[in-house]
Design an enzyme around this catalytic site. Structure first.
Site, mmCIF file in Angstrom:
data_model
loop_
_atom_site.group_PDB
_atom_site.id
_atom_site.type_symbol
_atom_site.label_atom_id
_atom_site.label_comp_id
_atom_site.label_asym_id
_atom_site.label_seq_id
_atom_site.Cartn_x
_atom_site.Cartn_y
_atom_site.Cartn_z
ATOM 1 N N HIS A 39 46.547 38.917 39.214
ATOM 2 C CA HIS A 39 45.625 39.115 40.341
ATOM 3 C C HIS A 39 45.822 37.993 41.364
ATOM 4 O O HIS A 39 46.166 36.869 40.993
ATOM 5 C CB HIS A 39 44.207 39.084 39.766
ATOM 6 N N HIS A 41 40.771 39.132 35.414
ATOM 7 C CA HIS A 41 40.332 38.610 36.718
ATOM 8 C C HIS A 41 38.840 38.375 36.877
ATOM 9 O O HIS A 41 38.395 37.878 37.892
ATOM 10 C CB HIS A 41 40.760 39.579 37.829
ATOM 11 N N GLU A 85 30.687 56.873 40.883
ATOM 12 C CA GLU A 85 30.693 56.031 39.671
ATOM 13 C C GLU A 85 29.318 55.381 39.472
ATOM 14 O O GLU A 85 29.186 54.152 39.360
ATOM 15 C CB GLU A 85 31.819 54.989 39.695
ATOM 16 N N ASP A 91 30.666 49.027 41.996
ATOM 17 C CA ASP A 91 29.767 47.874 41.842
ATOM 18 C C ASP A 91 30.259 46.583 42.485
ATOM 19 O O ASP A 91 29.869 45.490 42.085
ATOM 20 C CB ASP A 91 29.553 47.626 40.353
ATOM 21 N N ARG A 112 34.978 37.479 37.353
ATOM 22 C CA ARG A 112 34.287 36.233 37.698
ATOM 23 C C ARG A 112 33.563 35.627 36.502
ATOM 24 O O ARG A 112 33.520 34.401 36.352
ATOM 25 C CB ARG A 112 33.261 36.484 38.817
ATOM 26 N N GLU A 161 28.551 42.355 39.201
ATOM 27 C CA GLU A 161 28.635 43.811 39.296
ATOM 28 C C GLU A 161 27.419 44.534 38.715
ATOM 29 O O GLU A 161 26.984 45.558 39.252
ATOM 30 C CB GLU A 161 29.922 44.310 38.617
#
Ligand code: UD1
Ligand code: UDP
Length: 384
Positions: free
Chosen positions: A243, A210, A120, A98, A212, A134
């Site tokens: 990250h 990490h 996936e 995604d 967003r 995503e």
């Protein structure tokens, strides 16, 4: 008969970890020419995975820039993919999950009228902005794809509900295939610090963060919760491979750096990460992949997000949603540190996400789709 040219497209660390065993599996099939195109949406973190799994891309778009935006990732991938597809002439393109690379890779394949296999497929929260972007990426890819490789039956059901009824395969998640090749009891870490952690004497809490949608206030809360945990519990060590996103690094520097018992380290190569997880007491994360790996290793996971598209391990009792509230996260971790009963209830190995045979099923499904294999592969069924 000519070989089928199957091109795997990926760009970020998790896609690479989950596609590496599939690229290999396809390469082992005599009917297939296994091609690999990377967008390098991530540069260093992707290269690290390529090294661990010894993969050499046939094409590299090399798009990453610091603080890239969603629009620049998508537009650079789209433009770059034109030449890759025109040159490598794939019969099918495989995308994973995604990310923005996934969406742009699928859209580009569609523009070139190349069929798309979605690895996936079918994960959903049904919340447009969480995870962001995503959830929308994977929905858009579902509209484009021709073959759907669903890790679980639940993922397949999501697609059926949306009216996608053809070419659905339940395969397990390829991350379990990857994990089977990396975790070893006698593993020696290249990162020397990890050989000297007080495994057994103290509780090692493995942390990543990490996403967003956690940028800003939620990430600040998470960092402060981690600080509270480290200060309140002398019997823990937090190990946090940070990250490379500058937004994440700023949050870590502002609210967590300098806290006793917190080890802030650079991102780890996948094999080191998996072996560290296998030696940890507990995983604290907002990552998708860790929610799949840790249960297979018998490690409880607290997810620092409001929701998850991976409900299977929650149902099995090894993953809990902790949300993004500072006090709640600290309290939930505190309970697992102080209460052996609470810990024992979560710490058992479950494998709702795969049996290590996902890549074989996907490769078989592709060959079957092209009429090169007589029998359709059977669906993955979790044990128990
Ligand atoms: C991306 C994916 C996310 C996935 C995550 C895995 C999208 C929109 N998001 O998010 O779904 O969970 O990867 O980690 O596709 N950077 C480096 N070197 C690297 C990697 C990143 O410097 O090797 C820095 C760069 O400044 C880059 C920034 O991190 O601009 C953010 O990377 P990006 O791919 O845009 O977003 P992620 O948060 O990593
Ligand atoms: N990972 C890694 N090194 C690290 C942190 C994570 O190899 O320092 C691995 C982790 O084991 C998992 C994958 O990266 O296989 C998850 O990637 P990430 O959390 O970046 O993305 P997500 O899964 O949330 O999309």
């Amino acid at each position: 008969m000519e070989k089928l040219r199957i091109m795997s497209v990926f760009g970020t660390r998790p896609e690479a970890i989950k596609m590496a065993p599939l690229v290999r599996e396809l390469a082992s099939r005599p009917e297939v020419e296994s091609l690999c195109c990377v967008t390098a949406q991530h540069r260093q973190m992707l290269d690290s995975v390529l090294e661990v799994f010894d993969l050499k891309p046939d094409w590299d778009l090399d798009i990453m820039t610091p603080r890239q935006t969603l629009s620049t990732i998508t537009s650079k991938c789209l433009t770059g993919m034109d030449e890759a597809i025109d040159t490598l002439k794939p019969d099918m393109i495989l995308v994973h999950g995604d990310t923005s690379t996934t969406f742009a890779g699928a859209l580009s394949a569609f523009y070139h009228q190349v069929p798309v296999g979605h690895v996936e497929a079918g994960l959903r929260t049904y919340d447009k902005y969480s995870p962001f972007p995503e959830e929308m990426n994977r929905k858009l890819v579902s509209a484009i794809a021709d073959l759907y490789f669903c890790p679980t039956m639940n993922n397949k059901k999501n697609l059926l509900k949306e009216g996608i009824t053809q070419e659905l395969f339940v395969t397990g998640n390829t991350v379990i295939d990857a994990l089977k090749t990396t975790v070893r009891p006698d593993y020696h870490f290249e990162t020397e610090e990890l050989n000297h952690l007080p495994y057994g004497e103290k509780k090692i809490l493995l942390v990543t963060c990490h996403r967003r949608e956690n940028y800003g206030e939620p990430m600040k809360n998470i960092m402060l919760a981690l600080r509270d945990i480290a200060l309140a519990h002398e019997d823990v060590e937090l190990v946090y491979p940070v990250h490379l996103s500058p937004v994440v690094r700023e949050a870590v520097d502002s609210y967590l750096r300098g806290t006793p018992r917190v080890h802030l380290i650079d991102p780890l190569p996948a094999d080191e990460m998996h072996n560290l997880m296998a030696r940890s007491y507990l995983v604290l994360t907002d990552s998708g992949g860790l929610q799949e790996e840790a249960p297979a290793l018998g490690k409880p996971v607290l997810v620092m997000r409001k929701e998850t598209e991976r409900p299977e391990a929650v149902a099995a009792g090894t993953v809990k949603l902790a949300g993004v509230d500072r006090q709640t996260i600290a309290a939930m971790v505190g309970e697992l540190i102080d209460s052996p009963e609470a810990y024992g209830q979560m710490a058992h190995a479950v494998n709702p996400y795969g049996d290590g045979e996902a890549c074989r099923r996907i490769a078989d499904a592709i060959l079957w789709h092209f009429g090169r294999l007589e029998e359709r592969p059977g669906d993955y069924q979790p044990a128990g």
